[in-house]
Design a protein around this motif. Structure first.
Motif, PDB file in Angstrom:
ATOM      1  N   VAL A 368       0.667  -1.214   0.066  1.00 56.43           N
ATOM      2  CA  VAL A 368       0.134  -0.056   0.026  1.00 56.43           C
ATOM      3  C   VAL A 368       0.901   1.244   0.203  1.00 56.43           C
ATOM      4  CG1 VAL A 368      -1.995   1.248   1.153  1.00 56.43           C
ATOM      5  CG2 VAL A 368      -1.786  -1.170   1.470  1.00 56.43           C
ATOM      6  N   PRO A 369       1.265   1.781  -1.104  1.00 55.06           N
ATOM      7  CA  PRO A 369       2.122   2.960  -1.237  1.00 55.06           C
ATOM      8  C   PRO A 369       1.225   4.215  -0.823  1.00 55.06           C
ATOM      9  CG  PRO A 369       1.677   2.200  -3.523  1.00 55.06           C
ATOM     10  CD  PRO A 369       1.225   1.180  -2.423  1.00 55.06           C
ATOM     11  N   ALA A 370       1.790   5.088  -0.027  1.00 56.58           N
ATOM     12  CA  ALA A 370       0.619   6.145   0.435  1.00 56.58           C
ATOM     13  C   ALA A 370       1.691   7.248   0.605  1.00 56.58           C
ATOM     14  CB  ALA A 370       0.309   5.787   1.840  1.00 56.58           C
ATOM     15  N   TYR A 371       0.911   8.387   0.117  1.00 59.66           N
ATOM     16  CA  TYR A 371       1.447   9.635   0.317  1.00 59.66           C
ATOM     17  C   TYR A 371       0.138  10.775   0.437  1.00 59.66           C
ATOM     18  CZ  TYR A 371       3.203  14.395  -0.764  1.00 59.66           C
ATOM     19  OH  TYR A 371       3.497  15.800  -0.758  1.00 59.66           O
ATOM     20  N   ASN A 372       0.446  11.118   1.839  1.00 66.30           N
ATOM     21  CA  ASN A 372      -0.759  12.207   2.205  1.00 66.30           C
ATOM     22  C   ASN A 372      -2.154  11.258   2.127  1.00 66.30           C
ATOM     23  OD1 ASN A 372       1.229  13.782   3.084  1.00 66.30           O
ATOM     24  ND2 ASN A 372       0.729  15.351   1.524  1.00 66.30           N
ATOM     25  N   GLU A 373      -2.279  10.311   2.659  1.00 62.43           N
ATOM     26  CA  GLU A 373      -3.686   9.542   2.715  1.00 62.43           C
ATOM     27  C   GLU A 373      -4.298   9.419   3.744  1.00 62.43           C
ATOM     28  OE1 GLU A 373      -4.826   8.742  -0.203  1.00 62.43           O
ATOM     29  OE2 GLU A 373      -3.408   8.479  -1.759  1.00 62.43           O
TER      30      GLU A 373
END
Length: 718
Positions: A368-373
């Motif tokens: 699960v790649p996440a940026y500002n989620e």
């Protein structure tokens, strides 16, 4: 679907997406120019603003009596506008006048006859014919003949407004300036007759053109040659009714078969010359200053520009029609192909005896790649917690500046690992996750997506087949209750999922959706992992795997629910990026066309299919709407709308079938007609802008979409 910001680059070619008005500017300008060229072509072919109505009136209460008994030339210019006068053709003089031309068949024949007898005549030309046959106007002027205006579209000016009259005269003068560098001060109203036929409908037109500085020329003798009464009848009606009296004779050099006119003209000349008549143009007969005068400066260059663009429009139309035919074949060909192959895919995978092989049960890693989620990550992890399949979850925080990591830690799920890294972009985050994965099968999803409990299990079953390198899941729009969400829902079901069924059957699946996809680690490592060379890393990696000979399949039961963009601006940003990234990936893998084996198969089958259906067809599809607008406003509105409705019905049938195939409730399809008018146009503009960016060598950065977290888990059924 969620994307991640890439590191800042110093390249001067890197630029941010412009504000929406600028985004629209280039593609809208291009489409507007094409529509303008269509209109110019319509003007030149007398399709635009064409009006066949003819005024019928007998009242003459406003017509000055002296005009009804006077000659065929009426002067209402300047101070004479309130007290007009008329001029008769001198005795023993005949003015031969020709209307409606020039025509490429008949005008040259008439000019040859006149040249043989050293006669000057007057040609009342339309702007439309002038634009289409400029060489004939130059030939008329070079022969010493006189030119008069017969409007641009040959409409009855008695039924038109003053603005339309001024436009008709102005456009015709513009055309004359462009083709021959001249203007004319002569005017003949279409459908006019002798001066005594002036009535309360036509007299205001004469006064108006007089205010614009024109002499109005009527006739003394009407040969009615357009009725094709026979050569003898034409010759008879052209002869003066009173021997020795001068007259102006009306004939036509265009508008149909004018062979009788040409045959009669020689006899008319011979008979009148035998009676000692002389022939002259109107200006020569009246002894006035030249009515056809040269123009210079801005008027001349404006005319040249008008004729140049009209020439382009006339020559461009066959190409546009050809492209429109190509679009039609591609659109309906794609419809047919999707219907056949999607049905075949559903029949094959839904058979009771269908199996990929022994059930896959070993644990998998979910990345699960996440940026500002921070708005979505909790729902994402909660949905994975309900999975009925053994999974390891790795959340890769790609340098988030919000509380994404804190939320993951707070949830504290036993099978969740959190990896923090400096912001490096989604490909880097995924590669980091792959390197830390504990299992051979790796599932990838976006940080704004939720899975159903059975999603992972359904997604990994195709790996029972050792030739399968990756599996595409069934991405669904979770926030479909808004209008823009419903439109995207239709697009996902009707477009993306039908496409994936078709591509699966052809074994050329070009994209594993970032929201729900699974890979063998072996296949990922074979192609060097996720690449950051394009903005569509999911398309890039899929094409690379196809070139390596891996099979890519579609698992329709592996449903994932994603939060689609909630505004037009966010949708534009996302699709602009997708379109541009897909073009980058296709360009990157273009060499597959020359390769052998699986790579060559993809290059010679997969790339052309994706290029035809994914780029060329939607890129050319605006032609349908351009011709739709042109047909509604300028040709035949009823037939045009009926044809468009027929295409919409076909699309509706396909959409309904796609919804049934995907087991979706079809009530969202009530918005399909509006989607075709609004949403589809936006997608056209996106693709046009992406193409322009690609052709000009521009580069884009990731644009983070704002999320609301409204797609919650678990969702068990579609």
């Amino acid at each position: 679907m969620s994307r991640h910001q890439s590191p800042r680059r110093k390249s001067v070619r890197t630029r941010r997406l412009a504000a929406p008005p600028l985004r629209f500017f280039l593609p809208v300008t291009l489409l507007a120019c094409l529509l303008a060229l269509l209109v110019l072509r319509g003007l030149a072919n007398n399709e635009v603003f064409h009006d066949n109505q003819v005024a019928i009136s007998v009242d003459k209460t406003t017509v000055p009596p002296n005009l009804l008994t006077g000659g065929p030339v009426v002067d209402a210019r300047g101070r004479l506008n309130d007290h007009p006068v008329s001029y008769s053709i001198p005795d023993k003089t005949v003015v031969l006048s020709f209307d409606d031309g020039p025509d490429p068949v008949w005008t040259p024949k008439i000019l040859d006859l006149l040249a043989q007898h050293h006669i000057h005549a007057t040609f009342f030309v339309t702007g439309a014919m002038t634009s289409r046959h400029p060489e004939l106007i130059r030939q008329i002027v070079a022969g010493g003949h006189e030119i008069g205006l017969h409007t641009f579209t040959h409409a009855d000016m008695a039924l038109q407004t003053r603005t339309r009259l001024a436009w008709e005269l102005g456009q015709t003068q513009l055309a004359l300036a462009g083709v021959a560098g001249v203007h004319s001060s002569l005017f003949r109203p279409p459908y006019s007759s002798t001066a005594d036929a002036l009535d309360d409908w036509t007299w205001p037109v004469v006064k108006d053109v007089g205010k614009h500085g024109y002499l109005t020329a009527f006739i003394d003798a009407d040969t009615d040659d357009w009725k094709k009464p026979g050569v003898e009848e034409i010759v008879k009606t052209a002869m003066p009714k009173v021997p020795g009296r001068g007259e102006m004779v009306l004939m036509h050099d265009a508008g149909g078969d004018r062979s009788q006119t040409v045959a009669a003209l020689g006899q008319i000349i011979d008979k009148l010359e035998a009676q000692n008549y002389k022939f002259a143009s109107i200006g020569e007969a009246l002894g006035s200053s030249p009515t056809t005068v040269p123009v210079h400066g801005l008027q001349l260059w404006a005319g040249k520009a008008f004729i140049f663009m009209t020439g382009i429009s006339v020559n461009l139309l066959p190409w546009l029609i050809g492209l429109l035919s190509v679009v039609g074949v591609l659109v309906f060909g794609r419809f047919a192909l999707m219907m056949i192959l999607a049905t075949r895919h559903a029949w094959r995978t839904r058979r009771p005896d269908f199996s990929w092989g022994p059930p896959v049960t070993e644990p998998v890693t979910v990345l699960v790649p996440a940026y500002n989620e921070q708005e979505c990550i909790a729902n994402t992890l909660k949905s994975l917690a309900l999975s009925d399949y053994p999974i390891e979850i790795i959340v890769i925080d790609d340098g988030s500046t919000d509380d994404t990591s804190a939320i993951v830690e707070e949830i504290a799920m036993e099978n969740v690992r959190l990896i923090r890294q400096p912001n490096g972009g989604k490909p880097a985050a995924l590669n980091n996750g792959i390197a830390n994965a504990s299992h051979e099968i790796v599932v990838m999803m976006d940080g704004d997506t939720v899975f159903e409990p059975s999603t992972v299990r359904e997604l990994v079953q195709p790996f029972a087949d050792p030739t399968v390198g990756a599996v595409a899941g069934n991405a669904k729009v979770g926030n479909r209750d808004t209008l823009i969400g419903a439109w995207q829902h239709i697009e996902y079901v009707m477009g993306f999922n039908l496409d994936r069924r078709m591509y699966d059957e052809l074994n050329i699946m070009p994209t594993i959706p970032g929201a729900v996809g699974a890979f063998r680690r072996e296949s990922l490592l074979n192609v060097g992992g996720m690449s950051d060379e394009t903005l569509a890393e999911d398309t890039d990696i899929t094409m690379a795997m196809l070139r390596q000979g891996w099979r890519i399949v579609y698992a329709e039961k592996a449903r994932a629910w994603t939060e689609a963009p909630a505004s037009m601006q966010q949708l534009w940003s996302q699709r602009y990026r997708w379109s541009y990234g897909t073009m980058q990936a296709m360009w990157k893998h273009r060499h597959a066309i020359r390769e052998s084996g699986p790579a060559g198969r993809f290059g010679r089958i997969g790339l052309p299919v994706v290029a035809l259906f994914g780029v060329l067809t939607p890129l050319l599809a605006p032609l349908i709407d351009l011709f739709l607008l042109y047909g509604i406003f300028f040709v035949d509105a009823e037939r045009t709308i009926a044809a468009w409705a027929g295409v919409l019905v076909v699309q509706g049938v396909l959409a309904y079938y796609a919804f049934r195939l995907d087991r979706e409730k079809p009530w969202h399809l009530v918005t399909l007609p509006v989607q075709q008018v609004v949403y589809r146009q936006l997608m056209y503009l996106v693709l046009l802008q992406s193409s322009i960016t690609a052709l000009t060598g521009g580069r884009l950065r990731w644009q983070k979409l704002r999320r609301t977290g409204e797609v919650a888990a678990p969702i068990v059924e579609a």
